[in-house]
Scaffold this motif. Sequence first.
Motif, PDB file in Angstrom:
ATOM      1  N   UNK A  30       0.850  -1.185   0.000  1.00 14.53           N
ATOM      2  CA  UNK A  30       0.000   0.000   0.000  1.00 14.53           C
ATOM      3  C   UNK A  30       0.884   1.232   0.000  1.00 14.53           C
ATOM      4  N   UNK A  31       0.306   2.323  -0.403  1.00 14.89           N
ATOM      5  CA  UNK A  31       1.033   3.591  -0.423  1.00 14.89           C
ATOM      6  C   UNK A  31       0.528   4.428   0.742  1.00 14.89           C
ATOM      7  N   UNK A  32       1.477   4.867   1.557  1.00 19.43           N
ATOM      8  CA  UNK A  32       1.155   5.677   2.725  1.00 19.43           C
ATOM      9  C   UNK A  32       2.084   6.882   2.726  1.00 19.43           C
ATOM     10  N   UNK A  33       1.515   8.067   2.722  1.00 21.81           N
ATOM     11  CA  UNK A  33       2.299   9.306   2.651  1.00 21.81           C
ATOM     12  C   UNK A  33       3.242   9.319   1.453  1.00 21.81           C
ATOM     13  N   UNK A  35       4.730   6.852   0.042  1.00 21.79           N
ATOM     14  CA  UNK A  35       5.756   5.810   0.051  1.00 21.79           C
ATOM     15  C   UNK A  35       5.111   4.432   0.101  1.00 21.79           C
ATOM     16  N   UNK A  36       5.742   3.459  -0.569  1.00 25.44           N
ATOM     17  CA  UNK A  36       5.238   2.092  -0.539  1.00 25.44           C
ATOM     18  C   UNK A  36       5.606   1.425   0.780  1.00 25.44           C
ATOM     19  N   UNK A  60       9.234  -0.863   4.595  1.00 22.39           N
ATOM     20  CA  UNK A  60       9.260  -0.198   3.303  1.00 22.39           C
ATOM     21  C   UNK A  60      10.184  -0.921   2.310  1.00 22.39           C
ATOM     22  N   UNK A  61      10.703  -2.070   2.681  1.00 17.56           N
ATOM     23  CA  UNK A  61      11.668  -2.824   1.878  1.00 17.56           C
ATOM     24  C   UNK A  61      11.047  -4.143   1.404  1.00 17.56           C
ATOM     25  N   UNK A  62      10.797  -4.262   0.102  1.00 16.66           N
ATOM     26  CA  UNK A  62      10.167  -5.462  -0.457  1.00 16.66           C
ATOM     27  C   UNK A  62      11.004  -6.714  -0.201  1.00 16.66           C
ATOM     28  N   UNK A  63      12.310  -6.645  -0.435  1.00 15.00           N
ATOM     29  CA  UNK A  63      13.161  -7.826  -0.297  1.00 15.00           C
ATOM     30  C   UNK A  63      13.155  -8.373   1.130  1.00 15.00           C
ATOM     31  N   UNK A  64      13.213  -7.515   2.121  1.00 21.22           N
ATOM     32  CA  UNK A  64      13.173  -7.943   3.519  1.00 21.22           C
ATOM     33  C   UNK A  64      11.811  -8.568   3.847  1.00 21.22           C
ATOM     34  N   UNK A  65      10.754  -7.954   3.348  1.00 20.77           N
ATOM     35  CA  UNK A  65       9.411  -8.489   3.562  1.00 20.77           C
ATOM     36  C   UNK A  65       9.286  -9.874   2.930  1.00 20.77           C
ATOM     37  N   UNK A  66       9.812 -10.029   1.717  1.00 20.80           N
ATOM     38  CA  UNK A  66       9.782 -11.332   1.041  1.00 20.80           C
ATOM     39  C   UNK A  66      10.561 -12.373   1.851  1.00 20.80           C
TER      40      UNK A  66
END
Length: 92
Positions: A30-33, A35-36, A60-66
């Motif tokens: 989602x986009x908040x302020x 930022x993704x 805010x980091x896709x790779x860490x979330x993955x």
Amino acid sequence: MRIVKVFSKKFSKIKNIQKEHIVEYFISEKIENGKKIYGIFLSELENKKNPEENSIFILPDYDKTYDILKFLYENAIGAFEFKDIINELHVQ
């Protein structure tokens, strides 16, 4: 908000231990302020009805979330336990 299924794990029925069920692992965005922000979303289905769903926005980091999602999947963490695991990993 965008949600993408990344993994799905089917658990067998084991008498007196667990019911047959499926856990699906998603990354949400989602986009908040402006930022993704990426999150983890799990759906746990028992006999294809009454899904239990939990989500949490964490990074805010896709790779860490993955990587965290992959850890949950590989360790068979379900929708009921995953928030406790994420809290232990101190990623919020």
